[in-house]
Design an enzyme around this catalytic site. Structure first.
Site, PDB file in Angstrom:
ATOM      1  N   LYS A 172      35.777 -53.454  21.268  1.00 64.65           N
ATOM      2  CA  LYS A 172      35.513 -53.095  19.864  1.00 64.65           C
ATOM      3  C   LYS A 172      34.517 -51.952  19.726  1.00 64.65           C
ATOM      4  O   LYS A 172      33.687 -51.928  18.825  1.00 64.65           O
ATOM      5  CB  LYS A 172      35.040 -54.329  19.073  1.00 64.65           C
ATOM      6  CG  LYS A 172      35.908 -55.569  19.266  1.00 64.65           C
ATOM      7  CD  LYS A 172      37.378 -55.288  19.064  1.00 64.65           C
ATOM      8  CE  LYS A 172      37.733 -54.946  17.622  1.00 64.65           C
ATOM      9  NZ  LYS A 172      39.188 -54.689  17.455  1.00 64.65           N
TER      10      LYS A 172
ATOM     11  N   TRP B  26      49.489 -49.788  24.371  1.00 69.20           N
ATOM     12  CA  TRP B  26      49.240 -50.456  25.645  1.00 69.20           C
ATOM     13  C   TRP B  26      50.217 -50.013  26.737  1.00 69.20           C
ATOM     14  O   TRP B  26      49.986 -50.261  27.914  1.00 69.20           O
ATOM     15  CB  TRP B  26      49.281 -51.972  25.482  1.00 69.20           C
ATOM     16  CG  TRP B  26      50.570 -52.520  24.925  1.00 69.20           C
ATOM     17  CD1 TRP B  26      51.716 -52.806  25.608  1.00 69.20           C
ATOM     18  CD2 TRP B  26      50.842 -52.825  23.553  1.00 69.20           C
ATOM     19  NE1 TRP B  26      52.674 -53.287  24.757  1.00 69.20           N
ATOM     20  CE2 TRP B  26      52.170 -53.319  23.488  1.00 69.20           C
ATOM     21  CE3 TRP B  26      50.092 -52.752  22.381  1.00 69.20           C
ATOM     22  CZ2 TRP B  26      52.769 -53.719  22.285  1.00 69.20           C
ATOM     23  CZ3 TRP B  26      50.684 -53.154  21.190  1.00 69.20           C
ATOM     24  CH2 TRP B  26      52.001 -53.634  21.144  1.00 69.20           C
TER      25      TRP B  26
ATOM     26  N   HIS C 287      38.103 -52.419  30.296  1.00 70.14           N
ATOM     27  CA  HIS C 287      36.845 -52.986  29.791  1.00 70.14           C
ATOM     28  C   HIS C 287      35.949 -53.422  30.949  1.00 70.14           C
ATOM     29  O   HIS C 287      34.883 -53.997  30.717  1.00 70.14           O
ATOM     30  CB  HIS C 287      37.116 -54.209  28.909  1.00 70.14           C
ATOM     31  CG  HIS C 287      37.591 -53.892  27.530  1.00 70.14           C
ATOM     32  ND1 HIS C 287      37.144 -52.806  26.809  1.00 70.14           N
ATOM     33  CD2 HIS C 287      38.465 -54.548  26.715  1.00 70.14           C
ATOM     34  CE1 HIS C 287      37.732 -52.799  25.611  1.00 70.14           C
ATOM     35  NE2 HIS C 287      38.526 -53.836  25.538  1.00 70.14           N
TER      36      HIS C 287
ATOM     37  N   SER D 239      32.544 -56.542  14.758  1.00 71.72           N
ATOM     38  CA  SER D 239      33.971 -56.289  14.924  1.00 71.72           C
ATOM     39  C   SER D 239      34.585 -57.272  15.919  1.00 71.72           C
ATOM     40  O   SER D 239      35.701 -57.779  15.710  1.00 71.72           O
ATOM     41  CB  SER D 239      34.193 -54.849  15.400  1.00 71.72           C
ATOM     42  OG  SER D 239      35.562 -54.561  15.519  1.00 71.72           O
TER      43      SER D 239
ATOM     44  N   PHE E  37      41.906 -42.950  10.577  1.00 75.23           N
ATOM     45  CA  PHE E  37      41.964 -44.406  10.444  1.00 75.23           C
ATOM     46  C   PHE E  37      43.186 -44.833   9.633  1.00 75.23           C
ATOM     47  O   PHE E  37      43.904 -45.773  10.017  1.00 75.23           O
ATOM     48  CB  PHE E  37      40.694 -44.927   9.774  1.00 75.23           C
ATOM     49  CG  PHE E  37      40.679 -46.425   9.609  1.00 75.23           C
ATOM     50  CD1 PHE E  37      40.394 -47.254  10.688  1.00 75.23           C
ATOM     51  CD2 PHE E  37      40.965 -47.000   8.382  1.00 75.23           C
ATOM     52  CE1 PHE E  37      40.397 -48.633  10.535  1.00 75.23           C
ATOM     53  CE2 PHE E  37      40.977 -48.375   8.224  1.00 75.23           C
ATOM     54  CZ  PHE E  37      40.686 -49.196   9.300  1.00 75.23           C
TER      55      PHE E  37
ATOM     56  N   ARG F 227      40.405 -52.876  10.839  1.00 69.08           N
ATOM     57  CA  ARG F 227      39.721 -53.493   9.714  1.00 69.08           C
ATOM     58  C   ARG F 227      39.119 -52.484   8.736  1.00 69.08           C
ATOM     59  O   ARG F 227      39.531 -52.378   7.602  1.00 69.08           O
ATOM     60  CB  ARG F 227      38.625 -54.427  10.254  1.00 69.08           C
ATOM     61  CG  ARG F 227      38.678 -55.835   9.714  1.00 69.08           C
ATOM     62  CD  ARG F 227      37.731 -56.766  10.457  1.00 69.08           C
ATOM     63  NE  ARG F 227      36.471 -56.165  10.833  1.00 69.08           N
ATOM     64  CZ  ARG F 227      35.386 -56.115  10.058  1.00 69.08           C
ATOM     65  NH1 ARG F 227      35.403 -56.650   8.851  1.00 69.08           N
ATOM     66  NH2 ARG F 227      34.280 -55.547  10.486  1.00 69.08           N
TER      67      ARG F 227
ATOM     68  N   GLY G  65      36.999 -49.316  10.114  1.00 67.04           N
ATOM     69  CA  GLY G  65      36.842 -48.003  10.720  1.00 67.04           C
ATOM     70  C   GLY G  65      35.617 -47.256  10.239  1.00 67.04           C
ATOM     71  O   GLY G  65      35.625 -46.029  10.151  1.00 67.04           O
TER      72      GLY G  65
END
Length: 318
Positions: free
Chosen positions: A45, A73, A101, A131, A223, A251, A253
């Site tokens: 996030k 992805w 990550h 987030s 966004f 959500r 941005g």
């Protein structure tokens, strides 16, 4: 592969079992990088999806066809997730875009001696934790979020999935001084000046863009554009895996949403933990943008927090 209630522990860090196996995690940390690879690294996030979109657009000189027809992805697969081996093996691109990550302590050894370009994306941790909390509510493959105070404590202790934010950012940004092929860029920098951020990325990736190509990248990675693009907004994911009735993956941005969640006591506690854990790290953080508008390319006035161990400055809003 469902495994929605499974959590994998790998080197004392939790990973959602729906996406990760011991085999996929071990394969990731021993991955053989090619010198032409582009690796996007972030804590969850922190602007990962945005960077995936930007790099994909840049590699196609602003042409959005791939972005609008291939899921993100598949365009920029997650190295540590179980499906990535097949995607990367089938790739015919001369410049593979890979996302992760994983903390530097796990992935750093695999990158030693490689000329792969590493883009590290960071974000104000207060906004990142908010987030991440909302993401837990819609992602059925992550543990129950609980209350926000409970979630915040886990974030500060580093016991959430993907480990400690503090260890993650310190581990990766410590490479800035020793890696010529490393670029650190922030979520807030992209919000304040997206065209400038894209030009900086194009220079780092040695992918020069004409001005109209920069404008096309800005347009298609805004966004609003990403929120309406099913190849990016994760609405392709089945409801049993990601419950879109409980919220949107894309959500807001924006920055500063932490102020809608943090109490004054929570903010003071966060600041004390931040000062303690980051005292040996010299980084400047933008906590919010003043007069922020929806269009990120407009000029913003940042409020910054500087933590400089050499000057013994404390981290606080200025």
């Amino acid at each position: 592969m469902a495994r929605l209630d499974v959590q994998e522990t790998f080197h004392d860090i939790l990973f959602p079992g729906h996406l990760h196996t011991q085999e996929s995690l071990q394969r990731a940390v021993s991955f053989l990088f090619q010198d032409t690879d582009i690796l996007i690294v972030s804590y969850p996030k922190s602007g990962t999806t945005w960077m995936q979109e930007i790099v994909t657009l840049m590699s196609h000189r602003g042409d959005a066809h791939i972005n609008q027809t291939v899921p993100n992805w598949a365009r920029a697969p997650w190295l540590e997730q179980f499906y990535s081996a097949a995607v990367l093996e089938a790739s015919t691109s001369t410049h593979r875009v890979i996302t992760t990550h994983l903390p530097h302590q796990l992935l750093g050894p695999a990158l030693q001696g490689s000329k792969a370009k590493v883009i590290y994306v960071s974000r104000n941790p207060k906004d990142a934790v908010v987030s991440f909390y909302h993401f837990h509510k819609i992602a059925n493959f992550l543990p129950e979020a609980g209350t926000f105070p409970e979630f915040l404590n886990k974030f500060l202790k580093g016991t959430l999935s993907y480990g400690s934010w503090f260890d993650h950012i310190k581990g990766w940004t410590s490479q800035m001084a020793v890696m010529d092929n490393f670029l650190h860029i922030t979520y807030e920098e992209m919000l304040m000046d997206l065209p400038g951020a894209i030009r900086r990325l194009s220079s780092f990736l040695q992918c020069p863009l004409a001005e109209d190509e920069v404008k096309s990248c800005v347009q298609h990675c805004s966004f609003s554009s990403m929120k309406n693009n099913k190849m990016v907004n994760y609405t392709l994911i089945p409801e049993n895996i990601m419950d879109h009735s409980k919220g949107s993956f894309m959500r807001k941005g924006k920055t500063g949403d932490w102020k809608n969640m943090f109490t004054e006591d929570q903010n003071q506690y966060f600041e004390s933990v931040f000062r303690s854990k980051m005292q040996d790290c010299a980084l400047e953080f933008v906590w919010e943008l003043q007069d922020e508008e929806e269009t990120p390319e407009q000029e913003q006035i940042p409020q910054r927090s500087t933590l400089d161990c050499e000057k013994s400055c404390s981290a606080k809003d200025v």
